[in-house]
Design a protein around this motif. Sequence first.
Motif, mmCIF file in Angstrom:
data_model
loop_
_atom_site.group_PDB
_atom_site.id
_atom_site.type_symbol
_atom_site.label_atom_id
_atom_site.label_comp_id
_atom_site.label_asym_id
_atom_site.label_seq_id
_atom_site.Cartn_x
_atom_site.Cartn_y
_atom_site.Cartn_z
ATOM 1 N N VAL A 108 -9.829 4.954 -1.771
ATOM 2 C CA VAL A 108 -9.266 5.721 -0.325
ATOM 3 C C VAL A 108 -10.747 5.595 0.363
ATOM 4 O O VAL A 108 -10.463 5.251 1.481
ATOM 5 C CB VAL A 108 -8.946 7.034 -0.528
ATOM 6 N N TYR B 38 -5.365 -3.727 -3.201
ATOM 7 C CA TYR B 38 -6.134 -3.572 -4.243
ATOM 8 C C TYR B 38 -5.447 -3.610 -5.529
ATOM 9 O O TYR B 38 -4.613 -2.932 -5.822
ATOM 10 C CB TYR B 38 -7.032 -2.402 -4.031
ATOM 11 N N PHE B 39 -6.118 -4.244 -6.764
ATOM 12 C CA PHE B 39 -5.754 -4.272 -8.087
ATOM 13 C C PHE B 39 -6.878 -3.837 -9.174
ATOM 14 O O PHE B 39 -7.999 -3.945 -8.731
ATOM 15 C CB PHE B 39 -5.266 -5.623 -8.244
ATOM 16 N N GLY B 40 -6.410 -3.439 -10.164
ATOM 17 C CA GLY B 40 -7.296 -3.244 -11.329
ATOM 18 C C GLY B 40 -7.685 -4.650 -11.991
ATOM 19 O O GLY B 40 -6.815 -5.574 -11.699
ATOM 20 N N ASP C 130 -11.352 1.965 1.571
ATOM 21 C CA ASP C 130 -10.427 1.392 2.462
ATOM 22 C C ASP C 130 -10.644 1.777 3.578
ATOM 23 O O ASP C 130 -10.557 1.542 4.752
ATOM 24 C CB ASP C 130 -8.885 1.582 2.055
ATOM 25 N N HIS C 131 -11.090 3.224 3.628
ATOM 26 C CA HIS C 131 -11.609 3.814 4.870
ATOM 27 C C HIS C 131 -12.658 2.995 5.644
ATOM 28 O O HIS C 131 -12.603 2.829 6.982
ATOM 29 C CB HIS C 131 -11.899 5.384 4.618
ATOM 30 N N GLY D 99 -4.819 -6.941 -12.874
ATOM 31 C CA GLY D 99 -4.375 -5.594 -13.354
ATOM 32 C C GLY D 99 -3.052 -5.134 -12.476
ATOM 33 O O GLY D 99 -2.666 -5.877 -11.507
ATOM 34 N N LYS D 100 -2.794 -3.936 -12.354
ATOM 35 C CA LYS D 100 -1.909 -3.268 -11.497
ATOM 36 C C LYS D 100 -2.242 -2.961 -10.185
ATOM 37 O O LYS D 100 -3.633 -2.768 -10.060
ATOM 38 C CB LYS D 100 -1.456 -2.103 -12.198
ATOM 39 N N GLU D 101 -1.389 -2.916 -9.339
ATOM 40 C CA GLU D 101 -1.814 -2.610 -7.887
ATOM 41 C C GLU D 101 -2.062 -1.300 -7.842
ATOM 42 O O GLU D 101 -1.531 -0.479 -8.465
ATOM 43 C CB GLU D 101 -0.612 -3.268 -6.891
ATOM 44 N N ILE D 102 -3.411 -1.141 -7.164
ATOM 45 C CA ILE D 102 -3.739 0.320 -7.142
ATOM 46 C C ILE D 102 -3.247 0.854 -5.579
ATOM 47 O O ILE D 102 -2.755 2.007 -5.612
ATOM 48 C CB ILE D 102 -5.394 0.365 -6.968
ATOM 49 N N GLU D 103 -3.550 0.222 -4.648
ATOM 50 C CA GLU D 103 -3.077 0.528 -3.258
ATOM 51 C C GLU D 103 -3.089 -0.693 -2.387
ATOM 52 O O GLU D 103 -3.718 -1.739 -2.515
ATOM 53 C CB GLU D 103 -4.225 1.565 -2.787
ATOM 54 N N LYS D 104 -2.370 -0.456 -1.152
ATOM 55 C CA LYS D 104 -2.529 -1.703 -0.225
ATOM 56 C C LYS D 104 -3.672 -1.283 0.703
ATOM 57 O O LYS D 104 -4.175 -0.143 0.782
ATOM 58 C CB LYS D 104 -1.203 -1.307 0.787
ATOM 59 N N ALA D 105 -4.388 -2.622 1.011
ATOM 60 C CA ALA D 105 -5.344 -2.463 1.915
ATOM 61 C C ALA D 105 -4.942 -2.069 3.468
ATOM 62 O O ALA D 105 -3.780 -2.299 3.699
ATOM 63 C CB ALA D 105 -6.214 -3.876 1.876
ATOM 64 N N PHE D 106 -5.874 -1.738 4.190
ATOM 65 C CA PHE D 106 -5.609 -1.248 5.523
ATOM 66 C C PHE D 106 -4.626 -0.095 5.583
ATOM 67 O O PHE D 106 -3.891 0.142 6.422
ATOM 68 C CB PHE D 106 -5.471 -2.463 6.364
ATOM 69 N N SER D 107 -4.564 0.627 4.567
ATOM 70 C CA SER D 107 -3.557 1.706 4.446
ATOM 71 C C SER D 107 -3.968 2.862 3.839
ATOM 72 O O SER D 107 -3.830 4.189 4.149
ATOM 73 C CB SER D 107 -2.318 0.923 3.794
ATOM 74 N N ALA D 108 -4.440 2.644 2.515
ATOM 75 C CA ALA D 108 -5.068 3.602 1.550
ATOM 76 C C ALA D 108 -6.027 4.836 2.397
ATOM 77 O O ALA D 108 -5.959 5.917 2.039
ATOM 78 C CB ALA D 108 -5.409 3.111 0.337
ATOM 79 N N GLY D 109 -6.751 4.099 3.188
ATOM 80 C CA GLY D 109 -7.855 4.649 3.687
ATOM 81 C C GLY D 109 -7.563 5.922 4.609
ATOM 82 O O GLY D 109 -8.193 6.622 5.040
ATOM 83 N N LYS D 110 -6.062 5.537 5.099
ATOM 84 C CA LYS D 110 -5.604 6.587 5.939
ATOM 85 C C LYS D 110 -5.660 7.985 5.529
ATOM 86 O O LYS D 110 -5.471 8.953 6.125
ATOM 87 C CB LYS D 110 -4.252 6.258 6.497
ATOM 88 N N LYS D 111 -5.639 8.168 3.942
ATOM 89 C CA LYS D 111 -5.460 9.246 3.330
ATOM 90 C C LYS D 111 -6.977 9.835 3.257
ATOM 91 O O LYS D 111 -7.209 11.130 2.710
ATOM 92 C CB LYS D 111 -5.067 9.134 1.900
ATOM 93 N N TYR D 112 -7.984 9.202 3.858
ATOM 94 C CA TYR D 112 -9.399 9.750 3.742
ATOM 95 C C TYR D 112 -9.447 11.163 4.476
ATOM 96 O O TYR D 112 -9.065 11.253 5.715
ATOM 97 C CB TYR D 112 -10.311 8.812 4.157
ATOM 98 N N LYS E 214 -12.738 13.926 5.011
ATOM 99 C CA LYS E 214 -14.118 14.016 4.904
ATOM 100 C C LYS E 214 -14.568 15.185 3.939
ATOM 101 O O LYS E 214 -13.937 16.122 4.177
ATOM 102 C CB LYS E 214 -15.083 14.191 6.145
#
Lengths: 207, 207
Positions: free
Chosen positions: B99, B188-190, B102-103, A192-205, A207
């Motif tokens: 998110v 990450y993809f769907g 990936d975090h 399917g479509k790309e959701i997010e880049k790995a080792f990157s999306a988590g920076k938005k986390y 708590k």
Amino acid sequence: MTLLFKDTLKTLPPKPESGEFHMAKVTVGPMPYMSVMPTVLVGANVKGMPNYMTAAWATVACLAPPMVCVALNKERYTVKGIEENRTFSLNVPSAGQVVETDHCGLVSGTKTDKSGVFHSSYGKLKTAPLADECPVNIECRLFTAVDCGSHRLYIGEIVEIHADTACLTDGKPDIAKIKPIVYAQAAYFGVGKEIEKAFSAGKKYRK
Amino acid sequence: MTLLFKDTLKTLPPKPESGEFHMAKVTVGPMPYMSVMPTVLVGANVKGMPNYMTAAWATVACLAPPMVCVALNKERYTVKGIEENRTFSLNVPSAGQVVETDHCGLVSGTKTDKSGVFHSSYGKLKTAPLADECPVNIECRLFTAVDCGSHRLYIGEIVEIHADTACLTDGKPDIAKIKPIVYAQAAYFGVGKEIEKAFSAGKKYRK
């Protein structure tokens, strides 16, 4: 509260620290489950002839040295070839090859000669057939095998990867060009479509 | 013809029996490659606290008994927990949890307490934390581990699978409801559209 509903109630009522959390879990029993898997063709020479079988229970097993693993029913024809030659290949078919791919899972090499489904080449190892029509071929030397019960997990060191030049981006295999087949719940899916880049999306986390 | 182009020329010119077959293969070198992989969170208790780490090198390892395997860098914090308790979980996050997911791959439990990223429950095993917010949790008892080099392949017997009732169809986890995350080439993809049913599409095969 009865024992019958123990598992359902395990995560209910919502925990006090989270008023919004209401997921109700049930136990569905142990089963050979994984969310999504790759679809590959395991290539092996059996009695000197190339044979390809469809498999989805495969993944990377090691970074250094690079290895992959694939779980195969011990009764499979392909197993004879892997154990005899201690080599095998994992071939990545494209979505357009889904009929040939599924065919290799429907019929056994014990009864049907599958050597003509794909053209075969040999790379660095001389006994691991590579399906020419598949955009990516992973050539493996058997590292070890683990007997798990009905299945044996074959772990292979990657000796070489062969890829169609038309499927590379910056020298690496690219799923946008390969169009690999995702396997889940007895069906084949596209990516399917790309959701997010790995080792990157988590920076938005937060708590 | 020089040695430099040996691999490129391996499948060229087109074989005489197939005038249409023109794929040009090159060797891209051994690397830890798999076309597509699942995205899971490996849960383990480390020093008595739940910890979750992101992993994609996972698949089914056996049908009977049902087993899964996951390859982990031997230096990972999670590894300490798996080896101490001989239990772990594989938790399947939904696309909406990318998110948090990936975090858990960006930060190590050695430096950051990840026990609060998800609520944790315990199932049949009392030391394999299950991430409550993930729609599917696979509870595992360590069967064996294979040292492959940089990574150790942990093979676990599935003791129980816990699933969100809202993600089941006919009592089984359903990707249309789970919306699992496919991992490929550091993104990450769907899951895409269904292409064909397995054990069915191959019936259309004609040599």
